[in-house]
Scaffold this motif. Structure first.
Motif: not given
Ligand code: NDP
Ligand code: 8X3
Length: 250
Positions: A207-208, A238, A240-241, A247-250
């Motif tokens: 994630y960023e 961010s 992504s969080q 946290i949206n981890r890809v």
């Protein structure tokens, strides 16, 4: 109008990025931290690049005598904005496996250090009947998470202290803003993981996170509001969080 901005922990991360941004916008600075070479290099760079006044004060926020000495040494005791940013996480263990040394470092820096610096600077702001204190809290001060224990407790303390300062300083025209960032890639994880740079990078896998500049831009923003407006409490992540857990981890 040019202001004087006092920043703790300006040798790295949010503090350094804030120093750069305030200098770019023509404000004078008092920058602090323990790493003298970094402080002096930053002071030299900002003075020559932006023509602003920069005083560097090298001290450990955990040492109250050093804090008082440093602030007493200032030629001009006018401080418009105090950014209580110096802080750290040390260790990432379940509480039953925590190390006393890590706990003491975090409590002494994040809570007592913030109090020592504030205690030295609040009377100057009270005398001026104006000023702005910006405390760097964290999403860790809003929710406790697994292995966060004592770090989360210190940032919950910053949350409570920010509310208390706002109430107690109300009659003196002093703004108190708490900014609570989520994950941002600075030296934070390296310090938390006791210098394990490779492991620190994995914290941001998939994630960023925010950058130090992102956070500095918001710190700067809250100082640009009209005299009668104050951001009291601001949570910043961010895209992504969502909070400490999601946290949206890809
Ligand atoms: P960095 O490690 O990059 O910077 C921390 C700064 O704090 C350094 O300049 C360091 O200076 C200073 N500092 C640490 N301990 C002391 C001390 N005892 N005395 C004086 N200065 C000290 O981390 P960040 O920029 O990320 O962290 C800044 C603040 O933001 C901290 O309070 C942290 O808890 C908080 N935060 C960080 C987040 C993140 O994800 N990065 C998210 C939310 C909050 P030196 O070592 O030279 O003394
Ligand atoms: C730093 C952010 O999520 O590591 O305060 O607690 S987190």
């Amino acid at each position: 109008m040019s202001k004087t901005i006092f920043i703790t922990g300006a040798t790295s991360g949010f503090g350094k990025a804030s120093a750069e941004l305030f200098a770019e916008n023509n404000h004078n600075l008092i920058i602090t931290g323990r790493r003298k070479e970094r402080l002096n290099a930053l002071a030299t760079e900002l003075k020559s690049k932006h023509g602003v006044d920069v005083i560097s004060l090298c001290f450990d926020v955990r040492d109250n005598n050093a804090v008082v000495r440093a602030i007493n040494s200032l030629p001009n005791k006018k401080i418009d904005v105090l950014i209580n940013n110096a802080g750290l996480a040390s260790g990432l263990n379940k509480i039953q496996n925590g190390l006393l040394d890590d706990w003491e470092k975090m409590i002494d820096t994040n809570i007592k250090g913030l109090l020592y610096v504030s205690k030295a600077i609040m009377p100057l702001m009270i005398k001026q009947q104006r000023g702005h204190i910006i405390n760097i809290g964290s999403t860790a001060g809003k929710e406790a998470y697994e292995n966060g224990n004592v770090y989360c407790a210190t940032k919950h303390a910053v949350d409570a202290l920010s509310k208390s300062m706002r109430i107690d300083l109300l009659q003196h025209g002093i703004k108190v803003t708490q900014i609570c960032p989520g994950a941002a890639e600075t030296e934070f994880s390296e310090v938390r993981l006791h210098g394990d740079v490779e492991k620190a990078k994995t914290i941001y896998n998939g994630y960023e996170p925010m950058s130090a500049k992102d956070v500095a831009s918001v710190i700067y923003y809250v100082t640009t509001l009209p005299k009668n407006l104050c951001v009291n409490d601001l949570v910043l992540t961010s895209l992504s969080q969502a909070n400490s857990y999601y946290i949206n981890r890809v």
